[in-house]
Design a protein around this motif. Structure first.
Motif, mmCIF file in Angstrom:
data_model
loop_
_atom_site.group_PDB
_atom_site.id
_atom_site.type_symbol
_atom_site.label_atom_id
_atom_site.label_comp_id
_atom_site.label_asym_id
_atom_site.label_seq_id
_atom_site.Cartn_x
_atom_site.Cartn_y
_atom_site.Cartn_z
ATOM 1 N N PRO A 195 -56.458 68.587 2.750
ATOM 2 C CA PRO A 195 -57.299 67.749 1.894
ATOM 3 C C PRO A 195 -56.493 66.559 1.373
ATOM 4 C CG PRO A 195 -57.421 70.067 1.257
ATOM 5 C CD PRO A 195 -56.257 69.929 2.194
ATOM 6 N N PRO A 196 -57.093 65.374 1.283
ATOM 7 C CA PRO A 196 -56.360 64.199 0.794
ATOM 8 C C PRO A 196 -55.739 64.438 -0.577
ATOM 9 C CG PRO A 196 -58.480 63.556 1.714
ATOM 10 C CD PRO A 196 -58.476 65.053 1.657
ATOM 11 N N ALA A 197 -54.516 63.981 -0.739
ATOM 12 C CA ALA A 197 -53.780 64.088 -2.016
ATOM 13 C C ALA A 197 -53.628 65.532 -2.473
ATOM 14 C CB ALA A 197 -54.455 63.255 -3.096
ATOM 15 N N ASN A 198 -53.705 66.475 -1.519
ATOM 16 C CA ASN A 198 -53.537 67.907 -1.836
ATOM 17 C C ASN A 198 -54.536 68.404 -2.871
ATOM 18 O OD1 ASN A 198 -51.426 67.815 -0.051
ATOM 19 N ND2 ASN A 198 -49.827 68.122 -1.565
ATOM 20 N N ARG A 199 -55.728 67.827 -2.898
ATOM 21 C CA ARG A 199 -56.753 68.301 -3.827
ATOM 22 C C ARG A 199 -57.224 69.697 -3.412
ATOM 23 N NH1 ARG A 199 -61.225 68.370 -0.910
ATOM 24 N NH2 ARG A 199 -61.788 66.688 0.506
ATOM 25 N N ASN A 200 -57.993 70.329 -4.307
ATOM 26 C CA ASN A 200 -58.533 71.647 -4.006
ATOM 27 C C ASN A 200 -59.518 71.579 -2.844
ATOM 28 O OD1 ASN A 200 -57.105 72.972 -6.038
ATOM 29 N ND2 ASN A 200 -58.733 72.689 -7.547
ATOM 30 N N PRO A 201 -59.592 72.624 -2.055
ATOM 31 C CA PRO A 201 -60.575 72.639 -0.970
ATOM 32 C C PRO A 201 -61.997 72.545 -1.501
ATOM 33 C CG PRO A 201 -58.920 74.346 -0.638
ATOM 34 C CD PRO A 201 -58.703 73.798 -2.019
ATOM 35 N N ASP A 202 -62.824 71.807 -0.788
ATOM 36 C CA ASP A 202 -64.238 71.699 -1.129
ATOM 37 C C ASP A 202 -64.987 72.886 -0.523
ATOM 38 O OD1 ASP A 202 -66.477 69.691 -2.095
ATOM 39 O OD2 ASP A 202 -67.131 70.470 -0.152
ATOM 40 N N PRO A 203 -66.007 73.427 -1.216
ATOM 41 C CA PRO A 203 -66.743 74.568 -0.646
ATOM 42 C C PRO A 203 -67.307 74.307 0.739
ATOM 43 C CG PRO A 203 -67.305 74.285 -2.963
ATOM 44 C CD PRO A 203 -66.447 73.112 -2.587
ATOM 45 N N ALA A 204 -67.775 73.080 0.993
ATOM 46 C CA ALA A 204 -68.305 72.767 2.324
ATOM 47 C C ALA A 204 -67.210 72.805 3.377
ATOM 48 C CB ALA A 204 -68.980 71.399 2.302
ATOM 49 N N GLU A 205 -65.990 72.398 2.986
ATOM 50 C CA GLU A 205 -64.867 72.445 3.926
ATOM 51 C C GLU A 205 -64.471 73.888 4.224
ATOM 52 O OE1 GLU A 205 -63.134 68.248 2.061
ATOM 53 O OE2 GLU A 205 -62.179 70.161 1.587
ATOM 54 N N VAL A 206 -64.463 74.720 3.191
ATOM 55 C CA VAL A 206 -64.146 76.136 3.389
ATOM 56 C C VAL A 206 -65.173 76.781 4.316
ATOM 57 C CG1 VAL A 206 -63.930 78.373 2.237
ATOM 58 C CG2 VAL A 206 -62.951 76.328 1.180
ATOM 59 N N ALA A 207 -66.440 76.417 4.126
ATOM 60 C CA ALA A 207 -67.493 76.988 4.968
ATOM 61 C C ALA A 207 -67.325 76.589 6.428
ATOM 62 C CB ALA A 207 -68.862 76.547 4.442
ATOM 63 N N GLN A 208 -66.862 75.368 6.670
ATOM 64 C CA GLN A 208 -66.662 74.923 8.057
ATOM 65 C C GLN A 208 -65.509 75.664 8.722
ATOM 66 O OE1 GLN A 208 -68.424 73.182 9.981
ATOM 67 N NE2 GLN A 208 -69.788 71.985 8.695
#
Length: 301
Positions: A195-208
């Protein structure tokens, strides 16, 4: 010129002719009526416009009727493609290729490398059979550059933690905690792109990415899963722990869960331990719990 009768008579006697403006033609009765009617209509229109534009003093201005906003049209981001179909049926090489070429979410636009995982390599290219699967959250900057999970300071800490209980990443011949035992380790993340700038994973990204992780577990057939961090725990336990999103990570420690029938122990992420040195003792307890639960593999003679 404005001349009186005497002045005009004198000028005529001198032979000077005076110019007179022609008299305007008489206006017909109908034309006069039409002119008056048009003027009256104009006056009434102006009065009506003034009344609408300037309401009486003290009266509220008429409310404007809101124009309904049009709903934005959802369009796929340029360059994105659906996740490859049939992930649940892929073999190990096909799964690696699917992750490497995945463009199912916007993380593919900013990544340098996908991070599939690291561990022992089977001679025939098939999935290696491992004893421990360690699941982190997402690649960071160093992982994105190297294409390998848990590098940098967090990776060094993880390696030291594993060595402390006799394990080593990717080495099936590492010295085990008890004589006559060989243990292999595979390390991966929930997300396969940074994830950009080491931000937390987004739920949609986790689902993918979740189908990729699930297929890794099915092919690797680990004896123990160590989930490091909140997002790793939530991804693995979302179907087995009610209201998981409301439970702090600390409340998930000290228990043994199951994912696809495999024991799961939850612990802190090494990056968190670098910031919270006081919780290293708790992480050691988690490793000991996993070590006691995980079945051992007897080394062949």
């Amino acid at each position: 010129m404005d001349l009186d009768k005497r002045q005009r008579a004198m000028l005529r006697e001198m032979g000077v002719r005076l110019w007179q403006p022609p008299s305007p033609p008489p206006v017909a009765a109908d034309d006069a009526i039409n002119t008056v009617a048009v003027g009256a209509r104009l006056e009434r229109a102006e009065a009506r416009f003034d009344a609408e534009a300037a309401p009486a003093r003290g009266a509220p201005a008429p409310a404007l009727r809101p124009v309904p906003a049009q709903a934005p049209v959802a369009r796929p981001a340029p360059g994105l493609q659906p996740r490859p179909a049939g992930v649940e049926l892929m073999d190990w090489p096909a799964l690696q290729a699917a992750v490497a070429g995945c463009r199912a979410c916007a993380l593919c636009e900013s990544r340098k490398n996908t991070v599939f995982g690291i561990g022992p390599v089977a001679a025939d290219g098939a999935a290696p059979q491992v004893d421990w699967l360690i699941v982190g959250e997402a690649p960071g900057e160093n992982e994105d550059i190297a294409g390998e999970p848990f590098v940098g300071q967090a990776g060094k800490l993880l390696d030291n933690m594993l060595l402390a209980i006799g394990l080593q990443r990717g080495n099936a011949d590492a010295t085990a905690p008890r004589a006559g035992v060989s243990t292999s380790v595979f390390i991966t993340n929930v997300l396969k792109c940074r994830p950009p700038a080491n931000r937390n994973p987004d739920p949609a990204e986790v689902a993918q990415c979740e189908p990729y992780l699930k297929r890794q577990v099915e092919l690797l057939q680990p004896k123990m899963i160590l989930a490091l961090g909140k997002f790793a725990a939530q991804s693995l336990l979302q179907d087995s722990v009610p209201e998981l999103h409301k439970i702090p990570l600390g409340k998930l420690r000290g228990q043994v869960f199951r994912y696809l029938g495999v024991p799961v122990v939850v612990s802190y992420h090494p990056a968190y331990l670098l910031r919270s040195l006081g919780d290293k003792a708790k992480a050691w307890d988690d490793l000991c719990l996993a070590l006691n639960v995980a079945p051992t593999v007897v080394r062949s003679a």
